[in-house]
Enzyme design. Structure first.
Site, short mmCIF file in Angstrom:
data_model
loop_
_atom_site.label_atom_id
_atom_site.label_comp_id
_atom_site.label_asym_id
_atom_site.label_seq_id
_atom_site.Cartn_x
_atom_site.Cartn_y
_atom_site.Cartn_z
CG ASP A 11 -0.21 0.03 2.55
OD1 ASP A 11 -0.82 0.49 3.54
OD2 ASP A 11 0.98 -0.37 2.60
CG ASP A 16 4.04 0.05 1.47
OD1 ASP A 16 3.86 1.00 2.25
OD2 ASP A 16 3.48 -1.06 1.59
CG ASN A 40 0.57 3.40 4.15
OD1 ASN A 40 0.46 3.46 5.37
ND2 ASN A 40 1.50 2.67 3.56
CB THR A 124 4.56 -4.26 2.82
OG1 THR A 124 4.16 -3.73 1.54
CG2 THR A 124 5.71 -5.24 2.65
CG PHE A 165 -1.93 1.15 9.42
CD1 PHE A 165 -1.69 0.70 8.13
CD2 PHE A 165 -3.02 1.96 9.64
CE1 PHE A 165 -2.52 1.09 7.07
CE2 PHE A 165 -3.85 2.36 8.61
CZ PHE A 165 -3.60 1.92 7.32
CG ASN A 166 0.49 -3.10 7.30
OD1 ASN A 166 0.00 -2.10 6.78
ND2 ASN A 166 1.76 -3.43 7.17
CD GLN A 227 7.03 7.01 11.04
OE1 GLN A 227 6.85 6.91 12.25
NE2 GLN A 227 6.49 6.18 10.17
CG HIS A 239 7.29 0.12 9.74
ND1 HIS A 239 7.49 -0.19 11.07
CD2 HIS A 239 6.80 1.38 9.71
CE1 HIS A 239 7.12 0.85 11.82
NE2 HIS A 239 6.70 1.80 11.03
CG ASP A 240 6.02 -1.72 4.44
OD1 ASP A 240 5.38 -0.82 3.86
OD2 ASP A 240 5.61 -2.34 5.44
#
Ligand code: RIB
Ligand code: CA
Length: 314
Positions: A11, A16, A40, A124, A165-166, A227, A239-240
């Site tokens: 996303d 990502d 997102n 992701t 979130f995911n 962030q 993260h991803d």
């Protein structure tokens, strides 16, 4: 060398986008397609963002739009982090890369059924596309070699105290996937929050000096600002790309098999990944959960991945 076949469901999303960069030119991986989901940002934005990134990096990988919302709950968007386009910051040239006409869920079903059972599905974003495919065509289940997801947390969340979130964005979908019986690697906040993209990391990648490292810098300029504004960190957690990096270098993560169950029932903890770290429930493990990451090794993988775009592609 046998290349590991993967499908990336994402996303985009700044992090990502970096996952796409690492996967698209990694010689040990064969990126069969990029699927896109709402998360997102709206599906309209995330699918355009995926096409913009692939066009920028010059990767001839098809993009398939998937589900525009979760299976059950109301839609949730993480606009505060990624901006109104979902990829605020970089300015992309006119977009020529087309979206594939086939729905991502149909692409996934068709590709898995036609496969030898050797495809790793990397998610992701919210797991809606994968869950819908599992429900629509259960025969694909045995054809999935492994699910590698960025999502969840052994400890606390990043949207609510309980949920990442995911998973929060479609907990029912995550539950379907975690109960599929397929091998799962869960790359949660416990390790991705250690992959903080500090200013010196951005400078390090900027010194590579090719168009893809320039895109990395432009993405991180925005991502790290939001962030910091929200979480107060000097570097945004990338993260991803940790999912892709763990496929490139199996020594990157320390994994621990655990029984993981997704909370889809409670109001306060909806979307929590309940990870039975100590085996209290005496239930069989359902996922290999990442409990640590070799952070310097991760940034070496990212730098090596970005440097590949300085070489002429064979
Ligand atoms: O919680 C982090 C996850 O949510 C990442 O995948 C980020 O891109 C957002 O989708
Ligand atoms: Ca994402």
């Amino acid at each position: 060398m046998d290349r590991r076949k993967i499908i990336l469901d994402c996303d985009p999303g700044h992090d990502d986008a970096v996952a796409i960069m690492l996967a698209a030119r990694e010689p040990s991986l064969e990126l069969l397609g990029v699927m896109v989901v709402a998360g997102n940002q709206t599906l309209e934005n995330t699918q355009r963002n995926a096409r913009n990134v692939l066009q920028w990096i010059g990767a001839d990988v098809p993009v398939y739009a998937g589900c525009s919302g979760p299976m059950v709950r109301d839609k949730v968007i993480a606009g505060d982090i990624h901006g109104s386009t979902g990829l605020d910051g970089p300015v992309f040239p006119p977009l020529h890369k087309e979206l594939e006409p086939e729905h991502a869920v149909q692409f996934l079903i068709r590709t898995l059924l036609d496969s030898q059972g050797d495809i790793t599905v990397v998610t992701t974003g919210p797991m809606t596309n994968l869950a819908m495919a599992l429900r629509l065509e259960p025969r694909i289940t045995e054809k999935i070699a492994r699910i590698v997801l960025m999502g969840g947390s052994i400890t606390n969340g990043n949207v609510t105290p309980a949920a990442e979130f995911n998973i929060l964005a479609d907990a029912e979908a995550a539950s379907v996937c975690f109960r599929s019986g397929r091998p799962i690697t869960m790359v949660g906040l416990d390790v991705t929050r250690k992959a903080l993209c500090y200013p010196e990391i951005v400078e390090r990648m900027g010194r590579i000096g090719n168009p893809v490292s320039e895109l990395f810098v432009a993405l991180m300029d925005h991502f790290c600002k939001t962030q910091k504004a929200i979480f107060g960190w000097e570097g945004g957690p990338l993260h991803d790309p940790v999912t892709i990096a763990s496929l490139i270098d199996p020594q990157l993560l320390t994994l621990k098999p655990m029984n993981v169950q997704i909370d889809i029932r409670s109001a306060q903890s909806y979307g929590r990944t309940n990870c039975d770290f100590y085996g209290y429930l005496r239930l069989p493990p359902t996922a290999d959960v990442a409990v640590d990451i070799d952070v310097p090794r991760f940034w070496d993988i990212v730098e090596r991945g970005l440097r590949r775009y300085s070489e002429e592609q064979a």
